[in-house]
Design an enzyme around this catalytic site. Structure first.
Site, PDB file in Angstrom:
ATOM      1  N   VAL A  32       0.976  -1.056  -0.058  1.00 50.20           N
ATOM      2  CA  VAL A  32      -0.059  -0.069  -0.072  1.00 50.20           C
ATOM      3  C   VAL A  32       1.039   1.197   0.014  1.00 50.20           C
ATOM      4  O   VAL A  32       1.610   1.402   0.973  1.00 50.20           O
ATOM      5  CB  VAL A  32      -0.966  -0.005   1.283  1.00 50.20           C
ATOM      6  CG1 VAL A  32      -1.802   1.303   1.149  1.00 50.20           C
ATOM      7  CG2 VAL A  32      -1.994  -1.125   1.292  1.00 50.20           C
ATOM      8  N   ALA A  77       4.391   4.500   3.030  1.00 50.82           N
ATOM      9  CA  ALA A  77       4.072   3.136   2.376  1.00 50.82           C
ATOM     10  C   ALA A  77       4.003   1.941   3.332  1.00 50.82           C
ATOM     11  O   ALA A  77       4.863   2.113   4.287  1.00 50.82           O
ATOM     12  CB  ALA A  77       4.560   2.792   1.156  1.00 50.82           C
ATOM     13  N   LYS A  78       3.547   0.911   3.194  1.00 46.44           N
ATOM     14  CA  LYS A  78       4.108  -0.252   3.907  1.00 46.44           C
ATOM     15  C   LYS A  78       3.765  -1.510   2.877  1.00 46.44           C
ATOM     16  O   LYS A  78       2.668  -1.643   2.096  1.00 46.44           O
ATOM     17  CB  LYS A  78       2.966  -0.180   5.302  1.00 46.44           C
ATOM     18  CG  LYS A  78       3.534  -1.217   6.188  1.00 46.44           C
ATOM     19  CD  LYS A  78       4.504  -0.226   6.991  1.00 46.44           C
ATOM     20  CE  LYS A  78       5.159  -1.212   8.174  1.00 46.44           C
ATOM     21  NZ  LYS A  78       5.883  -0.149   9.093  1.00 46.44           N
ATOM     22  N   SER A  79       4.297  -2.625   3.262  1.00 44.37           N
ATOM     23  CA  SER A  79       3.914  -3.847   2.639  1.00 44.37           C
ATOM     24  C   SER A  79       3.920  -5.058   3.714  1.00 44.37           C
ATOM     25  O   SER A  79       4.697  -4.841   4.582  1.00 44.37           O
ATOM     26  CB  SER A  79       4.775  -3.991   1.624  1.00 44.37           C
ATOM     27  OG  SER A  79       6.011  -4.113   1.830  1.00 44.37           O
TER      28      SER A  79
END
Ligand code: NAD
Length: 368
Positions: A32, A77-79
Protein backbone atom coordinates in the site's frame (compact mmCIF):
# COMPACT_ATOMS: atom_id res chain seq x y z
CA UNK A 1 -7.04 -14.95 1.31
CA UNK A 2 -9.86 -12.85 2.66
CA UNK A 3 -9.36 -9.14 2.04
CA UNK A 4 -10.99 -7.00 4.68
CA UNK A 5 -11.33 -3.41 3.53
CA UNK A 6 -12.18 -0.99 6.28
CA UNK A 7 -12.35 2.77 6.09
CA UNK A 8 -10.03 2.90 3.10
CA UNK A 9 -9.66 6.10 1.23
CA UNK A 10 -9.73 9.79 1.96
CA UNK A 11 -8.22 12.74 0.21
CA UNK A 12 -4.72 11.79 1.47
CA UNK A 13 -4.56 8.19 0.27
CA UNK A 14 -3.97 5.38 -0.41
CA UNK A 15 -2.58 6.20 -3.82
CA UNK A 16 -1.93 2.59 -4.79
CA UNK A 17 -2.85 -0.85 -3.46
CA UNK A 18 -1.16 -3.88 -4.97
CA UNK A 19 -1.90 -7.54 -4.41
CA UNK A 20 1.07 -9.65 -5.47
CA UNK A 21 0.71 -13.40 -6.14
CA UNK A 22 3.36 -15.78 -7.39
CA UNK A 23 2.13 -19.33 -6.70
CA UNK A 24 5.37 -21.07 -7.78
CA UNK A 25 7.31 -19.21 -5.11
CA UNK A 26 4.39 -19.41 -2.66
CA UNK A 27 4.25 -15.61 -2.49
CA UNK A 28 1.19 -13.62 -1.49
CA UNK A 29 1.86 -10.02 -0.56
CA UNK A 30 0.23 -6.63 -0.26
CA UNK A 31 1.73 -3.23 -0.94
CA UNK A 32 0.00 0.00 0.00
CA UNK A 33 1.48 3.29 -1.13
CA UNK A 34 -0.49 5.79 0.88
CA UNK A 35 0.75 9.22 -0.14
CA UNK A 36 3.72 10.52 -2.12
CA UNK A 37 3.25 14.27 -1.89
CA UNK A 38 6.48 14.71 0.10
CA UNK A 39 8.46 12.30 -2.09
CA UNK A 40 8.86 8.59 -2.85
CA UNK A 41 7.17 6.49 -0.18
CA UNK A 42 9.38 4.82 2.42
CA UNK A 43 7.98 2.02 4.61
CA UNK A 44 8.76 -1.40 6.02
CA UNK A 45 8.13 -4.87 4.64
CA UNK A 46 6.35 -6.87 7.35
CA UNK A 47 6.28 -10.66 7.23
CA UNK A 48 3.51 -12.37 9.19
CA UNK A 49 0.96 -15.11 8.43
CA UNK A 50 -2.09 -13.05 9.38
CA UNK A 51 -1.55 -9.71 7.64
CA UNK A 52 -4.70 -8.02 6.41
CA UNK A 53 -5.16 -5.22 3.90
CA UNK A 54 -6.72 -3.19 6.69
CA UNK A 55 -3.53 -3.50 8.76
CA UNK A 56 -1.25 -2.59 5.85
CA UNK A 57 -3.43 0.44 5.03
CA UNK A 58 -3.33 1.69 8.64
CA UNK A 59 0.43 1.16 8.86
CA UNK A 60 1.04 2.93 5.55
CA UNK A 61 -0.99 5.95 6.78
CA UNK A 62 1.05 5.93 9.99
CA UNK A 63 4.20 6.12 7.84
CA UNK A 64 2.78 9.05 5.83
CA UNK A 65 2.16 10.95 9.07
CA UNK A 66 5.47 9.93 10.65
CA UNK A 67 7.60 10.86 7.61
CA UNK A 68 5.82 14.19 7.16
CA UNK A 69 6.04 14.97 10.88
CA UNK A 70 9.78 14.30 10.76
CA UNK A 71 10.07 16.66 7.78
CA UNK A 72 11.51 13.91 5.59
CA UNK A 73 11.22 14.23 1.80
CA UNK A 74 9.37 10.90 1.72
CA UNK A 75 5.79 9.76 1.57
CA UNK A 76 4.35 6.76 3.40
CA UNK A 77 3.91 3.14 2.37
CA UNK A 78 3.94 -0.32 3.90
CA UNK A 79 3.92 -3.83 2.58
CA UNK A 80 3.18 -7.25 3.97
CA UNK A 81 4.37 -10.65 2.85
CA UNK A 82 1.80 -13.15 4.07
CA UNK A 83 4.03 -15.92 5.43
CA UNK A 84 5.51 -17.30 8.63
CA UNK A 85 8.67 -15.31 9.43
CA UNK A 86 10.07 -18.41 11.17
CA UNK A 87 10.22 -20.27 7.82
CA UNK A 88 13.61 -21.58 6.63
CA UNK A 89 16.23 -19.05 5.49
CA UNK A 90 16.02 -20.51 1.95
CA UNK A 91 12.25 -20.07 1.84
CA UNK A 92 12.51 -16.53 3.24
CA UNK A 93 15.10 -15.57 0.64
CA UNK A 94 12.91 -17.00 -2.14
CA UNK A 95 9.87 -15.07 -0.90
CA UNK A 96 11.72 -11.79 -0.39
CA UNK A 97 13.54 -11.97 -3.73
CA UNK A 98 10.27 -12.79 -5.56
CA UNK A 99 8.55 -9.94 -3.74
CA UNK A 100 11.38 -7.58 -4.73
CA UNK A 101 11.19 -8.58 -8.40
CA UNK A 102 7.45 -7.95 -8.38
CA UNK A 103 7.89 -4.38 -7.07
CA UNK A 104 10.76 -3.57 -9.45
CA UNK A 105 8.61 -1.15 -11.47
CA UNK A 106 7.05 0.42 -8.38
CA UNK A 107 9.95 2.86 -8.19
CA UNK A 108 8.04 5.29 -5.97
CA UNK A 109 8.25 2.73 -3.12
CA UNK A 110 11.44 2.30 -1.04
CA UNK A 111 11.21 -0.83 1.14
CA UNK A 112 12.79 -1.12 4.59
CA UNK A 113 12.84 -3.76 7.36
CA UNK A 114 9.88 -4.32 9.69
CA UNK A 115 8.55 -7.12 11.89
CA UNK A 116 9.65 -10.46 10.42
CA UNK A 117 12.27 -8.98 8.06
CA UNK A 118 15.75 -7.63 8.73
CA UNK A 119 18.88 -6.13 7.17
CA UNK A 120 19.70 -9.37 5.36
CA UNK A 121 16.26 -9.32 3.70
CA UNK A 122 16.88 -5.72 2.60
CA UNK A 123 20.23 -6.80 1.12
CA UNK A 124 18.33 -9.35 -1.03
CA UNK A 125 15.86 -6.64 -2.10
CA UNK A 126 18.69 -4.26 -2.99
CA UNK A 127 20.45 -7.03 -4.91
CA UNK A 128 17.30 -7.64 -6.97
CA UNK A 129 16.08 -4.10 -7.67
CA UNK A 130 18.81 -1.70 -6.53
CA UNK A 131 16.76 0.12 -3.87
CA UNK A 132 16.10 -0.57 -0.17
CA UNK A 133 16.77 1.13 3.17
CA UNK A 134 17.96 -0.53 6.40
CA UNK A 135 20.87 -2.39 4.77
CA UNK A 136 23.76 -4.27 6.41
CA UNK A 137 26.74 -2.03 7.30
CA UNK A 138 28.90 -3.57 4.56
CA UNK A 139 26.42 -2.28 1.94
CA UNK A 140 26.40 1.25 3.36
CA UNK A 141 23.70 0.54 5.92
CA UNK A 142 23.44 2.17 9.32
CA UNK A 143 22.20 -0.49 11.78
CA UNK A 144 19.45 1.46 13.53
CA UNK A 145 18.78 -1.05 16.33
CA UNK A 146 22.49 -1.43 17.09
CA UNK A 147 23.07 2.32 17.40
CA UNK A 148 19.75 2.82 19.20
CA UNK A 149 18.31 5.36 16.74
CA UNK A 150 14.73 5.07 17.99
CA UNK A 151 15.65 4.94 21.70
CA UNK A 152 17.84 8.00 21.24
CA UNK A 153 14.91 9.89 19.70
CA UNK A 154 12.67 8.83 22.62
CA UNK A 155 15.24 10.33 25.03
CA UNK A 156 15.41 13.57 23.00
CA UNK A 157 11.61 13.80 23.11
CA UNK A 158 11.56 13.20 26.89
CA UNK A 159 14.14 15.93 27.44
CA UNK A 160 12.26 18.38 25.19
CA UNK A 161 8.90 17.72 26.88
CA UNK A 162 10.10 17.56 30.50
CA UNK A 163 9.74 21.21 31.44
CA UNK A 164 6.20 21.37 30.00
CA UNK A 165 5.34 18.45 32.31
CA UNK A 166 6.90 20.29 35.25
CA UNK A 167 9.85 17.92 35.48
CA UNK A 168 13.57 18.50 35.54
CA UNK A 169 15.05 15.58 33.59
CA UNK A 170 18.17 15.45 35.78
CA UNK A 171 17.24 13.53 38.88
CA UNK A 172 13.79 12.55 37.57
CA UNK A 173 12.64 8.94 37.94
CA UNK A 174 11.49 6.89 34.97
CA UNK A 175 10.06 3.44 34.17
CA UNK A 176 10.33 1.51 30.90
CA UNK A 177 8.02 -1.23 29.67
CA UNK A 178 9.94 -3.53 27.30
CA UNK A 179 13.72 -3.77 27.26
CA UNK A 180 14.36 -4.53 23.58
CA UNK A 181 15.84 -2.36 20.83
CA UNK A 182 13.74 0.69 21.73
CA UNK A 183 13.41 0.29 25.52
CA UNK A 184 17.01 -0.44 26.43
CA UNK A 185 18.44 2.35 24.27
CA UNK A 186 15.81 4.80 25.56
CA UNK A 187 16.86 3.83 29.13
CA UNK A 188 20.54 4.26 28.27
CA UNK A 189 20.13 7.71 26.68
CA UNK A 190 17.69 9.03 29.30
CA UNK A 191 20.03 7.73 32.01
CA UNK A 192 22.83 9.74 30.38
CA UNK A 193 20.72 12.87 30.92
CA UNK A 194 20.86 12.22 34.67
CA UNK A 195 17.47 10.52 35.12
CA UNK A 196 17.08 7.45 37.36
CA UNK A 197 15.60 4.21 36.02
CA UNK A 198 13.37 2.85 38.81
CA UNK A 199 11.39 0.07 37.10
CA UNK A 200 11.56 -2.01 33.96
CA UNK A 201 9.80 -4.99 32.42
CA UNK A 202 10.13 -7.47 29.58
CA UNK A 203 7.80 -10.22 28.35
CA UNK A 204 8.77 -12.45 31.32
CA UNK A 205 8.31 -10.03 34.24
CA UNK A 206 9.23 -6.76 35.92
CA UNK A 207 11.63 -5.36 38.53
CA UNK A 208 11.95 -2.15 40.49
CA UNK A 209 14.39 -0.28 42.67
CA UNK A 210 13.47 3.22 43.84
CA UNK A 211 17.19 3.93 44.47
CA UNK A 212 17.88 3.31 40.79
CA UNK A 213 18.68 0.33 38.58
CA UNK A 214 22.18 0.17 37.07
CA UNK A 215 21.29 0.60 33.37
CA UNK A 216 24.60 -0.57 31.88
CA UNK A 217 24.65 -3.64 34.14
CA UNK A 218 21.04 -4.42 33.19
CA UNK A 219 21.82 -4.12 29.46
CA UNK A 220 24.75 -6.46 30.03
CA UNK A 221 22.55 -8.87 31.98
CA UNK A 222 20.02 -9.00 29.08
CA UNK A 223 22.71 -9.67 26.44
CA UNK A 224 22.50 -13.46 26.74
CA UNK A 225 18.68 -13.39 26.79
CA UNK A 226 18.28 -13.47 30.60
CA UNK A 227 14.96 -11.99 31.78
CA UNK A 228 15.02 -8.71 33.73
CA UNK A 229 13.52 -10.50 36.74
CA UNK A 230 16.80 -12.37 37.40
CA UNK A 231 18.77 -9.10 37.52
CA UNK A 232 20.31 -8.95 41.01
CA UNK A 233 20.02 -5.15 41.36
CA UNK A 234 16.21 -5.03 41.51
CA UNK A 235 13.21 -6.45 43.35
CA UNK A 236 10.78 -8.53 41.30
CA UNK A 237 7.23 -7.26 40.95
CA UNK A 238 4.13 -8.17 39.02
CA UNK A 239 4.25 -6.85 35.42
CA UNK A 240 0.83 -5.22 35.84
CA UNK A 241 2.21 -3.10 38.70
CA UNK A 242 4.63 -1.32 36.37
CA UNK A 243 1.92 1.17 35.34
CA UNK A 244 1.55 2.37 38.95
CA UNK A 245 5.30 2.81 39.59
CA UNK A 246 6.25 5.95 41.54
CA UNK A 247 8.02 7.87 38.79
CA UNK A 248 7.94 11.05 36.69
CA UNK A 249 8.27 9.57 33.20
CA UNK A 250 6.69 6.36 31.91
CA UNK A 251 7.88 4.85 28.63
CA UNK A 252 5.93 2.11 26.86
CA UNK A 253 8.37 0.35 24.50
CA UNK A 254 6.75 -3.03 23.92
CA UNK A 255 3.21 -3.76 22.75
CA UNK A 256 0.20 -1.80 21.46
CA UNK A 257 -2.75 -0.84 23.72
CA UNK A 258 -1.01 -1.38 27.07
CA UNK A 259 -2.53 1.77 28.58
CA UNK A 260 -6.31 1.46 28.65
CA UNK A 261 -9.25 2.88 30.58
CA UNK A 262 -8.83 -0.08 32.97
CA UNK A 263 -5.34 0.78 34.19
CA UNK A 264 -4.54 4.35 33.25
CA UNK A 265 -5.83 5.73 36.57
CA UNK A 266 -2.92 3.93 38.28
CA UNK A 267 -0.35 5.99 36.42
CA UNK A 268 1.65 8.31 38.71
CA UNK A 269 3.98 9.69 36.04
CA UNK A 270 3.48 13.18 34.63
CA UNK A 271 4.97 12.43 31.23
CA UNK A 272 4.41 9.45 28.90
CA UNK A 273 6.67 9.12 25.86
CA UNK A 274 5.34 6.64 23.30
CA UNK A 275 8.33 4.49 22.33
CA UNK A 276 6.08 1.67 21.06
CA UNK A 277 3.51 2.15 18.32
CA UNK A 278 -0.04 2.91 19.56
CA UNK A 279 0.69 1.93 23.19
CA UNK A 280 -2.41 3.73 24.53
CA UNK A 281 -6.03 3.44 23.49
CA UNK A 282 -7.83 6.60 22.39
CA UNK A 283 -9.83 6.67 25.63
CA UNK A 284 -6.69 6.22 27.72
CA UNK A 285 -5.06 9.18 25.97
CA UNK A 286 -8.14 11.31 26.68
CA UNK A 287 -8.18 10.26 30.34
CA UNK A 288 -4.48 11.06 30.74
CA UNK A 289 -4.99 14.45 29.11
CA UNK A 290 -7.80 15.23 31.57
CA UNK A 291 -5.50 14.37 34.48
CA UNK A 292 -2.77 16.64 33.09
CA UNK A 293 -0.45 13.77 32.15
CA UNK A 294 1.50 14.83 29.08
CA UNK A 295 1.70 12.30 26.23
CA UNK A 296 4.09 12.52 23.31
CA UNK A 297 2.59 10.38 20.53
CA UNK A 298 4.45 7.52 18.84
CA UNK A 299 4.91 9.01 15.40
CA UNK A 300 6.63 12.04 16.93
CA UNK A 301 8.71 10.31 19.63
CA UNK A 302 9.70 7.07 17.89
CA UNK A 303 10.60 8.47 14.46
CA UNK A 304 14.33 7.91 15.08
CA UNK A 305 14.31 4.63 13.13
CA UNK A 306 12.84 6.03 9.94
CA UNK A 307 14.99 9.16 10.17
CA UNK A 308 18.00 6.83 10.34
CA UNK A 309 16.76 4.89 7.28
CA UNK A 310 16.24 8.14 5.35
CA UNK A 311 19.73 9.44 6.17
CA UNK A 312 21.18 6.06 5.14
CA UNK A 313 19.22 6.07 1.86
CA UNK A 314 20.71 9.47 1.05
CA UNK A 315 24.24 8.18 1.64
CA UNK A 316 24.62 9.86 5.07
CA UNK A 317 26.77 8.76 7.99
CA UNK A 318 26.12 7.52 11.53
CA UNK A 319 27.05 10.85 13.12
CA UNK A 320 24.66 12.67 10.76
CA UNK A 321 21.92 10.25 11.88
CA UNK A 322 22.16 11.24 15.55
CA UNK A 323 22.35 14.96 14.74
CA UNK A 324 19.33 14.75 12.45
CA UNK A 325 17.28 12.76 14.98
CA UNK A 326 18.14 15.21 17.74
CA UNK A 327 17.16 18.23 15.68
CA UNK A 328 13.96 16.85 14.15
CA UNK A 329 12.52 15.14 17.22
CA UNK A 330 13.25 18.07 19.54
CA UNK A 331 11.61 20.54 17.12
CA UNK A 332 8.58 18.31 16.52
CA UNK A 333 8.03 17.54 20.20
CA UNK A 334 8.06 21.25 21.03
CA UNK A 335 5.81 22.15 18.09
CA UNK A 336 3.33 19.40 19.04
CA UNK A 337 3.15 20.72 22.60
CA UNK A 338 2.78 24.31 21.48
CA UNK A 339 -0.04 23.47 19.04
CA UNK A 340 -1.72 21.27 21.63
CA UNK A 341 -1.74 24.09 24.18
CA UNK A 342 -2.70 26.83 21.76
CA UNK A 343 -5.54 24.92 20.12
CA UNK A 344 -6.61 22.96 23.19
CA UNK A 345 -6.07 19.60 21.48
CA UNK A 346 -4.66 16.28 22.65
CA UNK A 347 -0.97 16.13 21.68
CA UNK A 348 -1.82 13.35 19.22
CA UNK A 349 -4.53 15.46 17.57
CA UNK A 350 -2.12 18.40 17.39
CA UNK A 351 0.59 16.20 15.86
CA UNK A 352 -1.79 14.74 13.26
CA UNK A 353 -2.91 18.26 12.36
CA UNK A 354 0.71 19.37 12.04
CA UNK A 355 1.56 16.42 9.73
CA UNK A 356 -1.56 16.81 7.63
CA UNK A 357 -0.90 20.50 7.08
CA UNK A 358 2.60 19.62 5.80
CA UNK A 359 1.22 16.86 3.54
CA UNK A 360 -1.54 19.10 2.17
CA UNK A 361 0.94 21.87 1.45
CA UNK A 362 3.22 19.37 -0.33
CA UNK A 363 0.20 18.17 -2.34
CA UNK A 364 -0.33 21.68 -3.71
CA UNK A 365 3.10 21.49 -5.37
CA UNK A 366 2.34 18.21 -7.14
CA UNK A 367 0.59 17.65 -10.47
CA UNK A 368 -2.39 15.35 -10.53
P1 NAD B 1 12.03 -5.77 20.47
O1 NAD B 1 11.46 -7.06 20.03
O2 NAD B 1 13.47 -5.49 20.26
O3 NAD B 1 11.73 -5.55 22.03
C1 NAD B 1 10.46 -5.69 22.60
C2 NAD B 1 10.63 -5.79 24.11
O4 NAD B 1 9.33 -5.80 24.70
C3 NAD B 1 11.32 -7.07 24.58
O5 NAD B 1 12.15 -6.75 25.68
C4 NAD B 1 10.16 -7.94 25.04
O6 NAD B 1 10.54 -8.89 26.03
C5 NAD B 1 9.25 -6.89 25.61
N1 NAD B 1 7.84 -7.28 25.76
C6 NAD B 1 7.08 -8.01 24.91
N2 NAD B 1 5.84 -8.16 25.44
C7 NAD B 1 5.84 -7.49 26.61
C8 NAD B 1 4.89 -7.27 27.61
N3 NAD B 1 3.65 -7.75 27.49
N4 NAD B 1 5.23 -6.55 28.71
C9 NAD B 1 6.47 -6.04 28.85
N5 NAD B 1 7.44 -6.22 27.92
C10 NAD B 1 7.11 -6.93 26.82
O7 NAD B 1 11.12 -4.64 19.76
P2 NAD B 1 11.50 -3.14 19.53
O8 NAD B 1 12.15 -2.98 18.21
O9 NAD B 1 12.14 -2.60 20.75
O10 NAD B 1 10.05 -2.49 19.36
C11 NAD B 1 9.21 -2.21 20.47
C12 NAD B 1 8.04 -1.37 19.99
O11 NAD B 1 8.52 -0.18 19.38
C13 NAD B 1 7.14 -2.01 18.94
O12 NAD B 1 5.84 -1.49 19.14
C14 NAD B 1 7.68 -1.48 17.62
O13 NAD B 1 6.71 -1.49 16.60
C15 NAD B 1 8.00 -0.06 18.05
N6 NAD B 1 9.00 0.62 17.21
C16 NAD B 1 10.25 0.11 17.04
C17 NAD B 1 11.17 0.81 16.29
C18 NAD B 1 12.59 0.32 16.12
O14 NAD B 1 13.40 1.10 15.60
N7 NAD B 1 12.95 -0.87 16.54
C19 NAD B 1 10.82 2.04 15.67
C20 NAD B 1 9.53 2.54 15.88
C21 NAD B 1 8.64 1.82 16.65
Amino acid sequence: MEIKIHNIGDNIGPGKILLLRQPQAGLEALVVVDNMACGPAIGGVRMAPDITLDEVCRLSRAMTLKNAAAGLPYGGAKSGIIADPACSREQKEKLVRTFARMIRELTEYIPGPDMGTNEECMAWVKDEIGRAAGLPRVLGGIPLDEIGATGFGVAVSAEAAASEAGISIKGSKFAVQGFGAVGRHAAKFIGKLGAILVAVSDSKGAIQNQDGLDIDALINHKKDGSPVQTFPGGQAMDSDELVGTECDIWIPAARPDVLTENNVDQLKARLVIHGANIPATETAEQLMHKRGILNIPDFIANAGGVICAAVEFNGGTESQVMKTIEEKIRTNTLETLERSKKENLLPREAAVKMSLSRIKEAMTYRGT
